[in-house]
Motif scaffolding. Structure first.
Motif, short mmCIF file in Angstrom:
data_model
loop_
_atom_site.label_atom_id
_atom_site.label_comp_id
_atom_site.label_asym_id
_atom_site.label_seq_id
_atom_site.Cartn_x
_atom_site.Cartn_y
_atom_site.Cartn_z
N TYR A 273 -3.18 -9.64 2.21
CA TYR A 273 -3.81 -8.71 1.27
C TYR A 273 -5.33 -8.63 1.37
O TYR A 273 -5.94 -7.77 0.74
CB TYR A 273 -3.40 -9.08 -0.16
CG TYR A 273 -1.90 -9.00 -0.39
CD1 TYR A 273 -1.21 -7.83 -0.09
CD2 TYR A 273 -1.19 -10.08 -0.87
CE1 TYR A 273 0.16 -7.74 -0.28
CE2 TYR A 273 0.19 -10.00 -1.07
CZ TYR A 273 0.85 -8.83 -0.78
OH TYR A 273 2.20 -8.74 -0.96
N ALA A 279 -2.88 -4.40 3.93
CA ALA A 279 -2.28 -4.51 2.60
C ALA A 279 -1.52 -3.26 2.19
O ALA A 279 -0.54 -3.32 1.45
CB ALA A 279 -3.37 -4.83 1.57
N ALA A 308 -2.29 -9.90 -5.45
CA ALA A 308 -1.74 -8.56 -5.30
C ALA A 308 -0.94 -8.20 -6.55
O ALA A 308 0.28 -8.18 -6.54
CB ALA A 308 -0.85 -8.48 -4.06
#
Length: 502
Positions: A273, A279, A308
């Motif tokens: 991420y 991502a 995330a």
């Protein structure tokens, strides 16, 4: 006089309604060591000194994706050997409206240890365009099992597919076990995922998502595996898998990592991420539970969520591993006798994470602990195994919620089946986890509000004595007693929230 009589009658109705509405209407289902199996219970002690469990629907967390188990060749082949009545009964128990109502499932791409042998859908070496790709290996067992489950399930269910390995000809060690995917085959391996989606769609089976690789850290080369570092997997998804699926018009979710929840989880979500371009292709993170028999690693789950917060966090595999199933012995599943791989093989620094444990508690604790730390989906491993804990070509014996003796056409629904159903049957996809205040540290609790407005509370009592508590929602409450060594699911119908107190 008539008006006075009517007035008193109306006031009486209002007072009666007021008294009724003070009482929180609930349905309570319990599974206990003493014998209850998703049994509805209605008799509770009125203990004014009991702790008050307060629900807070205004405090909202993750949306639930679902709960369920996995379609494996091992399970499907066993169903093929049972009589038609028992085969149907098992699938009804998992997917039927009166059963566990599984809503999130998993299956394997190519073979895994719970297959009858090694196989790949791309067996021809050097077939870069996968012209010989075929899912024929699944037509005798996996595909019929999934189709029958789909026909039984009224609400449907999502399927996550996971590869244990690419075919050996794509790997540096040319083996089913261990090794790495050679860079020159990255595009072919990405194409493999797309072909799999197309092939299963032609069978009428939509695949909701993938994990990129089952257990990319490896398994000591015991059975099918393929190794990635966090950076290698991220690069594969960013530059190959993600773009290929989009180019081919596929919307299947991509879940990264897919192994245990120890400190390594942080390394993976950081890699996945931090790079914004990568991502955008990752829809979430998948995790397993084999790092401990008691610890669900809340700090690491919290870290993964915070890294995330808009992505899925799904527990994709769990089972009682390294055990031969106990046949028709409910007491064993409630006793502290089970051991896992780490009991014998964990490094000394990790031994403390692998003591003997109670199988029912391990499941219930983990699901509650996961839910309370942002996990939105929880998937068990094999749905059905035999009395040996297989079939498994590597003889990696494990336990499933349903054990069968195909030679005698007999079925045993272990307490693990009922434990899972306490969540999967009542907490439905789209539910939102809600807040609560629990003053009793000896009770584990989680709660969610379903899309229909009903509220579901799951309570685990690991103590040797019954526990009383007062459940409160808004201005209404009710007294509940949970048996010793028991799991309860409390369902509060939606009208409890929509009605107003007079």
């Amino acid at each position: 006089m008539l008006y006075k009589t009517l007035a008193f009658f109306t006031i009486g109705l209002m007072l009666s309604s007021c008294n009724t509405e003070d009482k929180l209407a609930v349905e309570v289902f319990e599974t206990a060591a003493s014998g209850n199996k998703l049994t509805e219970v209605t008799e509770f002690a009125e203990d004014e000194g009991a702790g008050v469990l307060i629900l807070n629907p205004e405090q909202r967390f993750q949306t639930i994706t679902g709960f369920g188990g996995s379609f494996t060749e091992a399970s499907a082949s066993l169903l093929n050997r049972l009589g038609p009545e028992n085969r149907k009964a098992i699938l009804q128990a998992y997917f039927g409206s009166d059963g566990a109502r599984y809503s999130l499932t998993r299956t394997h791409m190519n073979s895994c240890d719970f297959s009858l042998g090694n196989y790949s859908y791309a067996p021809v070496a050097g077939d870069l365009q996968l012209e010989h790709f075929s899912i024929d290996e699944d037509r005798e067992d996996l595909i019929p099992m999934i189709r029958e489950a789909m026909a039984i399930s009224e609400d449907g269910f999502k399927i996550i597919a996971s590869p244990w390995t690419a075919p050996p000809w794509m790997k540096d060690n040319k083996d089913w076990r261990g090794g790495k995917l050679l860079p020159e085959y990255y595009d072919t391996w990405a194409l493999f995922f797309s072909r799999y989606l197309d092939a299963y769609a032609k069978e009428g089976i939509p695949i909701w998502g993938f994990t990129v690789e089952n257990e990319p850290l490896g398994n000591d080369n015991n059975w099918e595996s393929m190794h990635f570092t966090p950076e290698e997997m991220t690069a594969f998804v960013k530059d190959h898998l993600g773009p290929k699926l989009r180019a081919d018009g596929h919307s299947a979710k991509i879940l990264g990592y897919d192994q245990n929840r120890g400190e390594e989880l942080k390394d993976w979500v950081n890699a996945m991420y931090t790079d914004k371009e990568a991502a955008k292709y990752f829809d979430g993170t998948a995790v397993h539970w084999y790092g401990s028999t008691f610890d669900w690693f809340p700090d690491n789950l919290q870290f993964a969520h915070e890294k995330a917060p808009d992505k899925y966090l799904i527990q994709s595999e769990a089972c009682v591993d390294a055990e031969i199933p106990k046949w028709q012995d409910d007491d064993w599943y409630w006793s502290k006798e089970a051991t896992d791989w780490g009991w014998d093989w964990a490094p000394e620094k990790d031994k403390h994470l692998h003591p003997k444990y109670v199988p029912v508690y391990r499941y219930a604790r983990d699901i509650i602990g996961c839910m309370n730390n942002w996990v939105d989906g929880w998937i068990d491993w094999n749905m059905v195994l035999d009395r040996q804990g297989g079939p498994n070509w590597f003889e990696n014996w494990c336990v499933a919620p349903v054990i069968v003796d195909p030679d005698q056409d007999e079925v045993y629904y272990t307490p693990l089946y009922h434990t899972l159903a306490h969540f999967s049957r009542y907490i439905r996809p789209g539910a939102v986890r809600i807040g609560f205040q629990n003053p009793d540290d000896s009770l584990m609790v989680t709660a969610a509000e379903n899309p229909d407005g009903s509220v579901v509370v799951v309570v685990l009592n690991q103590e040797a004595s019954a526990k009383n508590f007062k459940l409160t929602l808004g201005e209404r409450s009710t007294h509940i007693t949970i048996s010793p060594q028991a799991i309860q699911t409390v369902v509060i119908p939606s009208h409890n929230q929509s009605s107003q107190k007079i």
